[in-house]
Scaffold this motif. Structure first.
Motif, PDB file in Angstrom:
ATOM      1  N   ALA A   1     -30.878  15.775  52.338  1.00 57.19           N
ATOM      2  CA  ALA A   1     -32.178  15.490  51.736  1.00 57.19           C
ATOM      3  C   ALA A   1     -32.322  14.004  51.522  1.00 57.19           C
ATOM      4  CB  ALA A   1     -32.334  16.227  50.409  1.00 57.19           C
ATOM      5  N   GLU A   2     -33.553  13.546  51.599  1.00 56.38           N
ATOM      6  CA  GLU A   2     -33.817  12.134  51.376  1.00 56.38           C
ATOM      7  C   GLU A   2     -35.163  11.953  50.698  1.00 56.38           C
ATOM      8  OE1 GLU A   2     -33.685  10.272  55.199  1.00 56.38           O
ATOM      9  OE2 GLU A   2     -35.493  11.276  55.913  1.00 56.38           O
ATOM     10  N   ARG A   3     -35.294  10.803  50.067  1.00 55.07           N
ATOM     11  CA  ARG A   3     -36.538  10.434  49.383  1.00 55.07           C
ATOM     12  C   ARG A   3     -36.599   8.898  49.410  1.00 55.07           C
ATOM     13  NH1 ARG A   3     -38.249  11.264  43.016  1.00 55.07           N
ATOM     14  NH2 ARG A   3     -40.503  11.445  43.347  1.00 55.07           N
ATOM     15  N   PRO A   4     -36.774   8.346  50.582  1.00 52.78           N
ATOM     16  CA  PRO A   4     -36.542   6.903  50.797  1.00 52.78           C
ATOM     17  C   PRO A   4     -37.409   5.962  49.967  1.00 52.78           C
ATOM     18  CG  PRO A   4     -37.600   7.912  52.693  1.00 52.78           C
ATOM     19  CD  PRO A   4     -37.193   9.031  51.805  1.00 52.78           C
ATOM     20  N   GLU A   5     -38.628   6.356  49.643  1.00 55.83           N
ATOM     21  CA  GLU A   5     -39.506   5.464  48.891  1.00 55.83           C
ATOM     22  C   GLU A   5     -39.820   5.989  47.506  1.00 55.83           C
ATOM     23  OE1 GLU A   5     -42.875   4.761  51.359  1.00 55.83           O
ATOM     24  OE2 GLU A   5     -41.710   3.754  52.924  1.00 55.83           O
ATOM     25  N   GLY A   6     -39.069   6.990  47.100  1.00 61.49           N
ATOM     26  CA  GLY A   6     -39.246   7.505  45.751  1.00 61.49           C
ATOM     27  C   GLY A   6     -40.457   8.387  45.562  1.00 61.49           C
ATOM     28  N   SER A   7     -41.071   8.824  46.664  1.00 58.08           N
ATOM     29  CA  SER A   7     -42.195   9.757  46.527  1.00 58.08           C
ATOM     30  C   SER A   7     -41.935  10.986  47.389  1.00 58.08           C
ATOM     31  CB  SER A   7     -43.510   9.080  46.888  1.00 58.08           C
ATOM     32  OG  SER A   7     -43.450   8.529  48.187  1.00 58.08           O
ATOM     33  N   VAL A   8     -42.407  10.985  48.619  1.00 58.42           N
ATOM     34  CA  VAL A   8     -42.211  12.117  49.515  1.00 58.42           C
ATOM     35  C   VAL A   8     -40.726  12.345  49.774  1.00 58.42           C
ATOM     36  CG1 VAL A   8     -42.599  12.940  51.865  1.00 58.42           C
ATOM     37  CG2 VAL A   8     -44.449  11.819  50.613  1.00 58.42           C
TER      38      VAL A   8
ATOM     39  N   GLN B   1     -33.821  11.035  41.427  1.00 56.08           N
ATOM     40  CA  GLN B   1     -34.517  10.244  40.415  1.00 56.08           C
ATOM     41  C   GLN B   1     -35.021   9.008  41.159  1.00 56.08           C
ATOM     42  OE1 GLN B   1     -32.930   7.592  36.888  1.00 56.08           O
ATOM     43  NE2 GLN B   1     -32.608   9.740  36.436  1.00 56.08           N
ATOM     44  N   ASN B   2     -36.329   8.949  41.335  1.00 54.41           N
ATOM     45  CA  ASN B   2     -36.922   7.959  42.265  1.00 54.41           C
ATOM     46  C   ASN B   2     -36.279   8.152  43.645  1.00 54.41           C
ATOM     47  OD1 ASN B   2     -38.729   6.656  40.351  1.00 54.41           O
ATOM     48  ND2 ASN B   2     -36.862   5.924  39.371  1.00 54.41           N
ATOM     49  N   GLU B   3     -35.734   7.099  44.228  1.00 57.46           N
ATOM     50  CA  GLU B   3     -35.166   7.257  45.568  1.00 57.46           C
ATOM     51  C   GLU B   3     -33.680   7.607  45.542  1.00 57.46           C
ATOM     52  OE1 GLU B   3     -36.297   4.565  44.264  1.00 57.46           O
ATOM     53  OE2 GLU B   3     -34.764   2.990  44.346  1.00 57.46           O
TER      54      GLU B   3
END
Lengths: 114, 113
Positions: free
Chosen positions: A67-74, A50-52
């Motif tokens: 898994a990662e999503r550091p800036e809440g997008s990619v 959910q977001n980052e």
């Protein structure tokens, strides 16, 4: 593009190699999901952002999966020291809300470990 | 214990109406029923979602009886392009996790000319 994109579409890795799979969700979508789909089976949940924030990683099969999503997008799904049983299609999906009402899926990345 | 049970496969002739039933005896109060369609080499595509009674959109209808222990996806006048795997999911849309996002093996629909 308007849809979820994933790259690469195909990846061949030798056993023991590390791989990184990328997901570009629909712009503005808050929720992001990763799934693993073995041949002839339905998608199996891996993890949810959910977001980052990674709110659920209960489906990750081992500590080799990250898994990662550091800036809440990619988002990036990383698999370390790949094994043959990791061969599958990895699907990414995004959703506009904070819930899993309607998910939009990407085409997937087919990973083959030799 | 699987949350849903649906037929493994179905065949239908072009132009016919197809009904795919999904059993979910242990559905919880907050659970919704969602159907996805998947073509080969593509990710699943959302078809329809409902909580009770009947939901209809431009693609399909979803019938849910009062006890909500089953649901039926209805595809009107199928064409060859409807050949795909159809998944029934039951879960609380407010939650993620394997239990709420359980796809199972789906129903493989084959439309015959």
């Amino acid at each position: 593009g308007a849809g979820v994109s994933q790259s690469p579409r195909y990846k061949v890795a030798k056993r023991g190699q590390d791989v990184a799979l990328r997901c570009d969700p629909i712009s503005g979508h808050v929720s992001l999901f990763w799934y693993q789909q073995a041949l002839g089976q339905g998608p199996e949940f891996l993890t949810y952002f959910q977001n980052e924030a990674q709110l659920d990683k209960s489906g990750l099969p081992s500590d080799r999966f990250f898994a990662e999503r550091p800036e809440g997008s990619v988002s990036t799904l990383k698999i370390q020291r790949t094994q043959q049983e990791d061969s599958a299609v990895y699907l990414c999906a995004s959703s506009s809300g904070l819930a899993a009402y309607e998910q939009y899926f990407g085409p997937g990345t087919r990973l083959t470990v030799t | 214990l699987a949350k849903t049970t649906q037929p493994i496969s179905m065949d239908s002739y072009e132009g016919q109406e197809v009904n795919i039933t999904c059993s979910h005896n242990n559905i919880a109060t907050n659970d919704y029923i969602t159907w996805y369609q998947q073509f080969p080499s593509q990710g699943p595509r959302f078809i329809i979602q409902g909580y009770k009674t009947k939901v209809t959109n431009e693609v399909a209808s979803l019938f849910i009886p009062a006890d909500r222990k089953s649901s039926t996806l209805s595809l009107p006048r199928v064409s060859l392009s409807d050949t795909a795997v159809y998944y029934c999911l039951v879960g609380d849309p407010g939650l993620a996790g394997a239990n709420n996002l359980f796809f199972g093996t789906g129903t493989r629909l084959t439309v015959i000319p």
